[in-house]
Design an enzyme around this catalytic site. Structure first.
Site, PDB file in Angstrom:
ATOM      1  N   GLY A 140      17.227  -5.726  -9.218  1.00 22.20           N
ATOM      2  CA  GLY A 140      16.388  -7.507 -10.228  1.00 22.20           C
ATOM      3  C   GLY A 140      15.265  -6.749  -9.046  1.00 22.20           C
ATOM      4  O   GLY A 140      14.474  -7.318  -8.921  1.00 22.20           O
TER       5      GLY A 140
ATOM      6  N   LYS B 167      17.098   1.930  -0.380  1.00 21.15           N
ATOM      7  CA  LYS B 167      17.404   2.127  -1.974  1.00 21.15           C
ATOM      8  C   LYS B 167      17.629   2.907  -2.622  1.00 21.15           C
ATOM      9  O   LYS B 167      18.480   3.429  -3.629  1.00 21.15           O
ATOM     10  CB  LYS B 167      16.332   1.073  -3.085  1.00 21.15           C
ATOM     11  CG  LYS B 167      15.635  -0.247  -2.054  1.00 21.15           C
ATOM     12  CD  LYS B 167      17.297  -1.411  -3.015  1.00 21.15           C
ATOM     13  CE  LYS B 167      17.210  -2.515  -2.077  1.00 21.15           C
ATOM     14  NZ  LYS B 167      15.445  -3.047  -2.967  1.00 21.15           N
TER      15      LYS B 167
ATOM     16  N   LEU C 154      23.641  -3.133 -10.914  1.00 21.30           N
ATOM     17  CA  LEU C 154      23.097  -3.153  -8.948  1.00 21.30           C
ATOM     18  C   LEU C 154      23.469  -4.991  -8.318  1.00 21.30           C
ATOM     19  O   LEU C 154      22.600  -5.234  -8.511  1.00 21.30           O
ATOM     20  CB  LEU C 154      22.230  -2.389  -8.560  1.00 21.30           C
ATOM     21  CG  LEU C 154      22.039  -1.103  -7.846  1.00 21.30           C
ATOM     22  CD1 LEU C 154      22.217  -1.138  -9.834  1.00 21.30           C
ATOM     23  CD2 LEU C 154      21.632  -0.612  -7.059  1.00 21.30           C
ATOM     24  N   ILE C 155      24.229  -5.466  -8.096  1.00 15.81           N
ATOM     25  CA  ILE C 155      24.841  -6.748  -8.572  1.00 15.81           C
ATOM     26  C   ILE C 155      24.802  -6.844  -6.622  1.00 15.81           C
ATOM     27  O   ILE C 155      25.767  -6.574  -5.921  1.00 15.81           O
ATOM     28  CB  ILE C 155      26.121  -7.461  -9.192  1.00 15.81           C
ATOM     29  CG1 ILE C 155      25.811  -9.226  -8.725  1.00 15.81           C
ATOM     30  CG2 ILE C 155      26.824  -6.785  -8.912  1.00 15.81           C
ATOM     31  CD1 ILE C 155      25.122  -9.398 -10.211  1.00 15.81           C
TER      32      ILE C 155
ATOM     33  N   CYS D 121      39.113 -27.066 -12.433  1.00 12.24           N
ATOM     34  CA  CYS D 121      37.943 -26.696 -13.217  1.00 12.24           C
ATOM     35  C   CYS D 121      38.245 -26.153 -14.597  1.00 12.24           C
ATOM     36  O   CYS D 121      40.115 -26.559 -15.197  1.00 12.24           O
ATOM     37  CB  CYS D 121      37.340 -24.774 -13.201  1.00 12.24           C
ATOM     38  SG  CYS D 121      38.308 -23.591 -12.936  1.00 12.24           S
TER      39      CYS D 121
ATOM     40  N   GLN E  75       8.893  -2.625  -2.396  1.00  9.39           N
ATOM     41  CA  GLN E  75       8.672  -2.944  -3.805  1.00  9.39           C
ATOM     42  C   GLN E  75       7.481  -2.474  -3.962  1.00  9.39           C
ATOM     43  O   GLN E  75       7.119  -3.652  -5.396  1.00  9.39           O
ATOM     44  CB  GLN E  75       9.607  -3.872  -4.759  1.00  9.39           C
ATOM     45  CG  GLN E  75      11.256  -4.149  -4.267  1.00  9.39           C
ATOM     46  CD  GLN E  75      11.998  -5.661  -5.409  1.00  9.39           C
ATOM     47  OE1 GLN E  75      10.988  -6.648  -5.536  1.00  9.39           O
ATOM     48  NE2 GLN E  75      13.243  -6.024  -4.090  1.00  9.39           N
TER      49      GLN E  75
END
Length: 487
Positions: free
Chosen positions: A290, A268, A186-187, A459, A299
């Site tokens: 995270g 969540k 999960l980003i 780049c 959390q």
């Protein structure tokens, strides 16, 4: 250019079948990564190491580039550049290498380290004394120092072949990507999710990316760029997916219908429900988050339990006991800090006097106020892209960017690479003005530049520069192009 690659120590202690499988996977990952970056390499495995030969006569590879790629491939503990010579006697070996090695010990202390394999009339200690004595006599030096030499001469003799090693470089260790199964991370673009994603990559997982879009197109673009950055730098040996879930309808009902004290937990829980379905759809074995114990209200131990209750696959939390500063330091080390510092925290919009210890019945009662079909609707509306398509997918896909090999005298070059990459290989000997502006600062700082000038973004691979140029064009800046010098 040849490198001897040593494996992560935990690989070496596995049973022979497991060790052989992991070694083969590291070798294949080296080949895949180099193919992705258009680097010629031939790698072959031996029982305790891998030998990689970079470049061909038609496609040479710079030493720095080979070192950079090897230092980022999970499963590699360390590696050294080596030169290979036929071995007959110690006297002949010294004569062969003396002109190459000798000048480096002039005016310095030194030591010789030799590893030997095969049938010879000497052991390693005898070989070290012979070779060391010859170097000491042939070149002016400050003597042998076995404990702390200025110069270490490292030689491996295997049967009738001798390898002279250069400087030792450290890899990132861990298990090879693909060895420990497939997961969805999960980003969100913040510090935590980038580091937790790296951590499971480092432990050998093949990581797909799951993004819950609550912040619009700009947020999605930023998260896609970070995901591509992590994959491109550490895990390009495997093709993976980036999945976007439109989460605005769920967030809207949470804000409109549920009690403010449990909104974070419900958010969540809804993510875990959707994530579980996505993981099962693509045969992934776990979700990765995270979350860190006690870091925010959702959390706490009680709230993490409520979140776990609705997850139907294994839930991995690599950072569960990590301190925030350690997470930030790690994000700086792996290169994701720039994304995190510029990424807004959209999850925070639903937090209002949160309850850190709600009962399960209260959470479920509030959650029941939401429409039953939201989870399934979110899964049905998901968008899936291959990670390799992100460079062309992070904008509206219709923006045309001029790409040039040669600069005009009036062009100003913007080097968008990460600071550590610029430091390792700065642009030199250019007549044009060069501005160093990392990719994660382009969006916020480009408007400070002189709008009357034309800017050529640069780049190494042309990927980040193209994505940034597209974003600038979409914002109305038409004085940009991409510079990709001919190789």
């Amino acid at each position: 250019m040849k490198f001897i690659i040593r494996l992560f120590p935990e690989i070496s202690i596995k049973s022979k079948p497991v060790r052989n499988r992991l070694i083969r996977l590291v070798r294949q990952n080296i080949v895949n990564v180099c193919k992705h970056h258009n680097i010629a390499v031939n790698a072959f495995a031996q029982w305790d190491k891998i030998v990689a030969v970079f470049g061909t006569e038609d496609a040479p590879v710079s030493k720095d580039r080979a070192i950079t790629e090897l230092s980022r491939i999970p499963g590699i503990h360390s590696f050294m550049e080596v030169n290979e010579y036929p071995f007959t006697t110690l006297d002949d070996l010294f004569e062969t290498i003396k002109d190459e090695v000798g000048p480096s010990i002039i005016g310095k202390t030194f030591a010789v380290r030799i590893k030997r394999k095969g049938q010879h009339e000497f052991n390693s200690q005898m070989a070290e004394r012979v070779i060391g004595g010859k170097f000491k006599a042939a070149f002016e030096n400050k003597g042998v120092s076995l404990s702390d030499p200025d110069v270490l001469i490292h030689i491996e003799i295997e049967h009738q072949t001798a390898y002279l090693s250069g400087e030792k470089h450290l890899g990132i260790g861990g298990y090879p990507v693909g060895s420990q199964g497939e997961v969805f991370s999960l980003i969100s673009g913040g510090f935590d999710s980038g580091v937790s994603t790296y951590d499971v990559l480092h432990r050998g997982c093949r990581v797909n990316y799951l993004f819950f879009n609550m912040g619009g197109t700009a947020h999605e673009i930023g998260v896609k760029q970070e995901s591509y950055f992590i994959w491109d730098r550490y895990a390009s040996s495997h093709r993976v997916k980036f999945v976007t879930i439109p989460f605005e309808p769920i967030v809207g009902q949470i804000l409109e219908r549920t009690h403010h004290g449990v909104r974070g937990v419900i958010l969540k829980r809804m993510m875990m429900r959707v994530g579980s379905l996505v993981a099962k759809k693509f045969d992934a074995e776990a979700l990765v988050t995270g979350e860190s114990l006690g870091q925010v209200s959702s959390q706490t131990l009680r709230n993490l339990t409520h979140i776990d209750d609705v997850c139907d696959v294994l839930l991995i939390r690599p950072l569960i006991t990590a301190d925030k500063q350690d997470i930030i330091d790690k994000s700086r080390e792996i290169g994701t800090i720039g994304f995190a510092e510029s990424m807004p925290e959209y999850c925070g919009v639903i937090s209002d006097h949160p309850n850190v210890c709600p009962t399960a019945s209260f959470v479920e009662e509030e959650e029941a106020k939401m429409d039953e079909g939201l989870v399934q609707q979110a899964v049905e509306n998901m968008k899936v892209v291959d990670i390799t398509d992100i460079p062309t997918n992070t904008s509206k896909l219709k923006t045309e960017i001029e790409v040039v090999e040669n600069l005009l005298k009036s062009d100003v070059v913007i080097d968008v690479r990460a600071p550590d990459d610029v430091e390792k290989a700065p642009l030199k000997d250019l007549e044009n003005e060069v501005i160093v502006l990392p990719f994660y600062k382009i969006a916020s700082e480009f408007n400070k530049l002189d709008n009357m000038k034309t800017y050529a973004l640069f780049c190494d691979q042309g990927v980040m520069s193209t994505m940034q140029a597209k974003q600038l064009k979409e914002k109305g800046y038409h004085n940009v192009k991409v510079w990709r010098p001919a190789k």
